[in-house]
Write an enzyme that holds these catalytic residues in place. Structure first.
Site, PDB file in Angstrom:
ATOM      1  N   ILE A   1       0.785  -1.126   0.073  1.00  0.00           N
ATOM      2  CA  ILE A   1      -0.036  -0.042  -0.002  1.00  0.00           C
ATOM      3  C   ILE A   1       0.912   1.320   0.094  1.00  0.00           C
ATOM      4  O   ILE A   1       0.470   2.347  -0.840  1.00  0.00           O
ATOM      5  CB  ILE A   1      -1.095   0.084   1.275  1.00  0.00           C
ATOM      6  CG1 ILE A   1      -2.176  -1.115   0.814  1.00  0.00           C
ATOM      7  CG2 ILE A   1      -1.572   1.292   1.469  1.00  0.00           C
ATOM      8  CD1 ILE A   1      -3.034  -1.417   2.257  1.00  0.00           C
TER       9      ILE A   1
ATOM     10  N   GLU B   1      10.975 -20.351  18.210  1.00  0.00           N
ATOM     11  CA  GLU B   1       9.918 -20.975  18.920  1.00  0.00           C
ATOM     12  C   GLU B   1       9.282 -22.073  18.054  1.00  0.00           C
ATOM     13  O   GLU B   1       8.170 -22.370  18.364  1.00  0.00           O
ATOM     14  CB  GLU B   1       9.139 -20.183  19.717  1.00  0.00           C
ATOM     15  CG  GLU B   1       9.881 -19.401  20.576  1.00  0.00           C
ATOM     16  CD  GLU B   1       9.504 -18.802  22.171  1.00  0.00           C
ATOM     17  OE1 GLU B   1       8.519 -19.837  22.503  1.00  0.00           O
ATOM     18  OE2 GLU B   1       9.781 -18.063  22.367  1.00  0.00           O
TER      19      GLU B   1
END
Ligand code: CAA
Length: 379
Positions: free
Chosen positions: A337, A363
């Site tokens: 954008i 993780e």
């Protein structure tokens, strides 16, 4: 069913938001540019009690719940993902195992300094050949008299070299796979503990990542955490909690991307009207807003399950998987954008796009989350 945050949660959220806007946002771009860890922010966050949010007051914690901790991750990540990583490395990765499995003495000696912000912690699980395959641990720990002797090398350790307390996963028996793995607490000044290269990362550059090397590193027998041989299960439980907080960080990044996209698309004029007057832009914003709300429900629900003491392995993986992919998509759309400006470092969306990507990796990668979820679904 009640979807509203309680007045207490709302109050804590606005306190985190205020701190993020006043203290973190003004320095985030500069810290990223310089790749500099901020001890100043660490101290300020410690003073506010942000490193012990879900822990009891008797150890120096704030006595709040996991949802409050997730709200903190979300608000701080809105300003700076690397700074939000301080929350996750302290509240979940370094402290939780000591809280859950530590002896009373270990809690007083290590947990309290971590959650009150006197010491920085680091969780050392990953190795060169034990990334997604976390059970393939090559680091060894051998009991010699009254000492454990650790040898091996850990990769991609968040806060490596800066932390005072290291939670180290190592193999204590000759077997392969998840059995025979244990967890140890190693203090920074222990002879035999050293730090290898500092990683030059794409994003979260204000968070330091290094190699941690253990060579004939001798620690007292009492620094075994929990039961010998239970380390893999303990590490996986640790990640169950950690993954929810990464979901929280991803929410903050996605919200920041949406906020920047909305602001810019209303300001920027092309073809004699604001960008936001074009349906192509409106639809991008609609998708960002919808996905963000769906991700928020998954993340808050996973935190709620944890607070209720219910099983949440699958839900934590779902929350992390979905929220981190939403954050990446939102950041990508926000850059789009912004057009050419979005590719420039002067605009926040450039950093958001680089930072969001790590949420799909650390993780446990998105592929590992899908593995956890599909195993539960196919059981
Ligand atoms: N809780 C408790 N026990 C668990 C568990 C959990 N969440 N997950 C698995 N286990 C148990 C299983 O029940 C099984 O028990 P038994 O031996 O009694 O049957 C045992 O652990 C082995 O489980 P699996 O067979 O599922 O093990 P696996 O080798 O196939 O691996 C995995 C499972 C999910 C892929 C795991 O290896 C994994 O999560 N890998 C990703 C590692 C990861 O997330 N690394 C991130 C590093 S930390 C970080 O990124 C932070 C940073 O600072 C950068």
């Amino acid at each position: 069913m009640d979807f509203a945050l309680s007045p207490k949660h709302e109050m804590m959220k606005s306190m985190f938001k205020d701190f993020a806007e006043k203290e973190v946002a003004p320095v985030a771009a500069e810290l990223d540019e310089k790749g500099e860890f901020s001890w100043d922010l660490f101290k300020k966050m410690g003073k506010l009690g942000m490193f012990g949010l879900p822990y009891p007051r008797e150890y120096g914690g704030a006595g709040a719940d996991y949802l409050t901790y997730v709200l903190a991750c979300e608000q701080i990540a809105h300003a700076c993902c690397a700074t939000a990583m301080l929350l996750t490395s302290q509240n979940s990765l370094s402290s939780w195992l000591i809280y859950k499995y530590g002896t009373e003495e270990q809690k007083r000696k290590y947990l309290t300094p971590l959650i009150t912000g006197q010491e920085l912690g680091a969780f050392c699980l990953t190795e060169a050949d034990a990334g997604s395959d976390a059970a393939n641990q090559q680091t060894t720990a051998v009991l010699e008299g009254s000492e454990w002797v650790l040898d091996g090398s850990k990769r991609f350790v968040t806060n490596g070299g800066l932390a005072g307390i290291y939670i180290v996963v190592a193999r204590t028996s000759g077997s392969r796979g998840p059995k025979g793995i244990s967890i140890f607490i190693v203090e920074k000044d222990t002879p035999g503990l050293s730090f290898g290269r500092k990683e030059n990362k794409m994003g979260v550059r204000a968070s330091q990542t290094t190699e941690v090397i253990l060579q004939n590193c001798r620690i007292p027998k009492e620094n075994l955490l929990g039961k010998e041989g239970d380390g893999f299960y303990m590490a996986m439980q640790n990640l169950d909690g950690g993954r929810i907080s990464i979901g929280g960080i991803a929410l903050g990044l996605a919200q920041a991307a949406l906020d920047e996209a909305v602001k810019y698309s209303k300001e920027r004029q092309q073809f004699g009207k604001p960008l936001a007057a074009n349906q192509a832009i409106q639809w991008m914003i609609a998708d960002m807003a919808t996905e963000l709300e769906a991700a928020r429900l998954l993340v808050y629900r996973a935190a709620w399950l944890r607070d209720q003491g219910k099983k949440h392995t699958k839900e934590a993986s779902m929350a992390k998987l979905y929220a981190s992919e939403v954050a990446t998509r939102a950041a990508n759309k926000a850059v789009q954008i912004h057009g050419g400006y979005g590719y420039m470092k002067e605009y926040k969306v450039e950093r958001l796009m680089r930072d969001a990507k790590i949420c799909e990796i650390f993780e446990g990668t998105s592929e590992i989350q899908r593995m956890v979820i599909s195993r539960a679904a196919l059981k």
